[in-house]
Write a protein that holds these residues in place. Structure first.
Motif, PDB file in Angstrom:
ATOM      1  N   UNK A 122       1.100  -1.302   0.027  1.00 36.95           N
ATOM      2  CA  UNK A 122       0.078  -0.019   0.170  1.00 36.95           C
ATOM      3  C   UNK A 122       0.796   1.212  -0.029  1.00 36.95           C
ATOM      4  N   UNK A 123       0.598   2.203  -0.605  1.00 35.33           N
ATOM      5  CA  UNK A 123       1.138   3.207  -0.886  1.00 35.33           C
ATOM      6  C   UNK A 123       1.041   4.511   0.087  1.00 35.33           C
ATOM      7  N   UNK A 124       1.342   4.161   1.395  1.00 33.82           N
ATOM      8  CA  UNK A 124       0.973   5.256   2.520  1.00 33.82           C
ATOM      9  C   UNK A 124       2.612   5.242   2.967  1.00 33.82           C
ATOM     10  N   UNK A 125       2.634   6.729   3.035  1.00 37.96           N
ATOM     11  CA  UNK A 125       3.876   7.374   3.502  1.00 37.96           C
ATOM     12  C   UNK A 125       4.188   7.095   4.965  1.00 37.96           C
ATOM     13  N   UNK A 126       2.863   7.171   5.747  1.00 35.94           N
ATOM     14  CA  UNK A 126       3.230   7.045   7.198  1.00 35.94           C
ATOM     15  C   UNK A 126       3.547   5.465   7.504  1.00 35.94           C
ATOM     16  N   UNK A 127       2.906   4.381   6.576  1.00 39.01           N
ATOM     17  CA  UNK A 127       3.197   3.087   6.579  1.00 39.01           C
ATOM     18  C   UNK A 127       4.668   2.781   6.409  1.00 39.01           C
ATOM     19  N   UNK A 128       5.278   3.684   5.483  1.00 38.91           N
ATOM     20  CA  UNK A 128       6.527   3.446   4.988  1.00 38.91           C
ATOM     21  C   UNK A 128       7.417   4.075   6.153  1.00 38.91           C
TER      22      UNK A 128
ATOM     23  N   UNK B  22       4.590  17.362  16.774  1.00 39.20           N
ATOM     24  CA  UNK B  22       4.797  15.919  16.648  1.00 39.20           C
ATOM     25  C   UNK B  22       3.690  15.228  16.083  1.00 39.20           C
ATOM     26  N   UNK B  23       3.963  14.125  15.252  1.00 39.93           N
ATOM     27  CA  UNK B  23       2.757  13.366  14.837  1.00 39.93           C
ATOM     28  C   UNK B  23       2.723  12.162  15.495  1.00 39.93           C
ATOM     29  N   UNK B  24       1.596  11.647  16.134  1.00 43.88           N
ATOM     30  CA  UNK B  24       1.529  10.477  16.555  1.00 43.88           C
ATOM     31  C   UNK B  24       0.510   9.605  15.842  1.00 43.88           C
ATOM     32  N   UNK B  25       0.811   8.324  15.636  1.00 42.61           N
ATOM     33  CA  UNK B  25       0.127   7.525  14.797  1.00 42.61           C
ATOM     34  C   UNK B  25      -0.222   6.060  15.053  1.00 42.61           C
ATOM     35  N   UNK B  26      -1.067   5.562  14.886  1.00 40.27           N
ATOM     36  CA  UNK B  26      -1.144   3.986  15.207  1.00 40.27           C
ATOM     37  C   UNK B  26      -0.223   3.050  14.164  1.00 40.27           C
ATOM     38  N   UNK B  27       0.327   2.140  14.492  1.00 39.03           N
ATOM     39  CA  UNK B  27       1.162   1.223  13.732  1.00 39.03           C
ATOM     40  C   UNK B  27       0.134   0.682  12.584  1.00 39.03           C
ATOM     41  N   UNK B  28      -1.148   0.286  13.106  1.00 38.37           N
ATOM     42  CA  UNK B  28      -2.079  -0.253  11.830  1.00 38.37           C
ATOM     43  C   UNK B  28      -2.565   0.941  11.088  1.00 38.37           C
ATOM     44  N   UNK B  29      -2.734   0.621   9.651  1.00 38.99           N
ATOM     45  CA  UNK B  29      -3.214   1.599   8.763  1.00 38.99           C
ATOM     46  C   UNK B  29      -4.653   1.780   9.166  1.00 38.99           C
ATOM     47  N   UNK B  30      -4.919   2.863   9.791  1.00 44.68           N
ATOM     48  CA  UNK B  30      -6.365   3.248   9.830  1.00 44.68           C
ATOM     49  C   UNK B  30      -6.502   4.676   8.979  1.00 44.68           C
ATOM     50  N   UNK B  31      -7.503   4.668   7.992  1.00 42.54           N
ATOM     51  CA  UNK B  31      -7.395   5.853   7.276  1.00 42.54           C
ATOM     52  C   UNK B  31      -7.514   7.192   7.870  1.00 42.54           C
TER      53      UNK B  31
ATOM     54  N   UNK C 290      -3.637   9.997   4.475  1.00 41.88           N
ATOM     55  CA  UNK C 290      -4.973   9.097   4.726  1.00 41.88           C
ATOM     56  C   UNK C 290      -4.270   7.931   5.613  1.00 41.88           C
ATOM     57  N   UNK C 291      -3.710   8.452   6.808  1.00 42.04           N
ATOM     58  CA  UNK C 291      -3.367   7.515   7.791  1.00 42.04           C
ATOM     59  C   UNK C 291      -3.494   8.212   9.019  1.00 42.04           C
ATOM     60  N   UNK C 292      -4.314   7.474   9.771  1.00 43.92           N
ATOM     61  CA  UNK C 292      -4.807   8.476  11.269  1.00 43.92           C
ATOM     62  C   UNK C 292      -3.484   8.904  11.756  1.00 43.92           C
ATOM     63  N   UNK C 293      -3.678  10.327  12.019  1.00 47.42           N
ATOM     64  CA  UNK C 293      -2.477  10.851  12.770  1.00 47.42           C
ATOM     65  C   UNK C 293      -2.868  12.031  13.617  1.00 47.42           C
TER      66      UNK C 293
END
Ligand code: AMP
Ligand code: ZN
Length: 112
Positions: A1-7, A38-47, A95-98
């Motif tokens: 999946x082409x998600x910058x935060x997943x990368x 700071x950006x805080x994100x889940x490690x799972x991809x949630x849109x 499009x990754x919850x942050x």
């Protein structure tokens, strides 16, 4: 999946990480809007917040606790803000919850 935060999570794109736990990571925003951004994100991809449901919402509690801890580590005892943008009108570009954690100055209260 082409998600910058997943990368970023996978280490395929560099980031300045400031916090990591089993389910959450946090890193410095590349285009800071405040002295601390700071950006805080889940490690799972949630849109985004629109994609939260009873099965995945628990991570938001973990994110809030991470925010508290990060705010403390950046000495934001004078106050800070946490924001999540949702969808086009909300200004969500990734499009990754942050959650944006902002602080280090007296923040403007402009919301719209
Ligand atoms: P939003 O507009 O709420 O979707 O926020 C996306 C945020 O991600 C923006 O504040 C960007 O500056 C930030 N951002 C985009 N790419 C990167 C990156 N590679 N590393 C750190 N922050 C990023
Ligand atoms: Zn993602």
């Amino acid at each position: 999946m082409d998600c910058i935060f997943c990368k970023i999570i996978k280490g395929e794109i560099p980031s300045e990480k400031v916090y990591e736990s089993e389910n959450v990571i946090a890193f410095k925003d590349i285009n800071p809007m405040a002295p601390v951004h700071i950006l805080i994100i889940p490690k799972t991809h949630i849109e985004g917040a629109n994609a939260l449901d009873k099965d995945n919402v628990a991570v938001v509690s973990e994110i809030m606790l991470a925010a508290r801890q990060i705010a403390e580590s950046f000495n934001l005892e004078n106050g800070w803000r946490i924001v999540t943008n949702v969808g086009e009108d909300g200004g969500q570009t990734v499009k990754h919850l942050h959650f944006h954690l902002l602080g280090g100055k007296k923040l403007s209260i402009e919301l719209a």
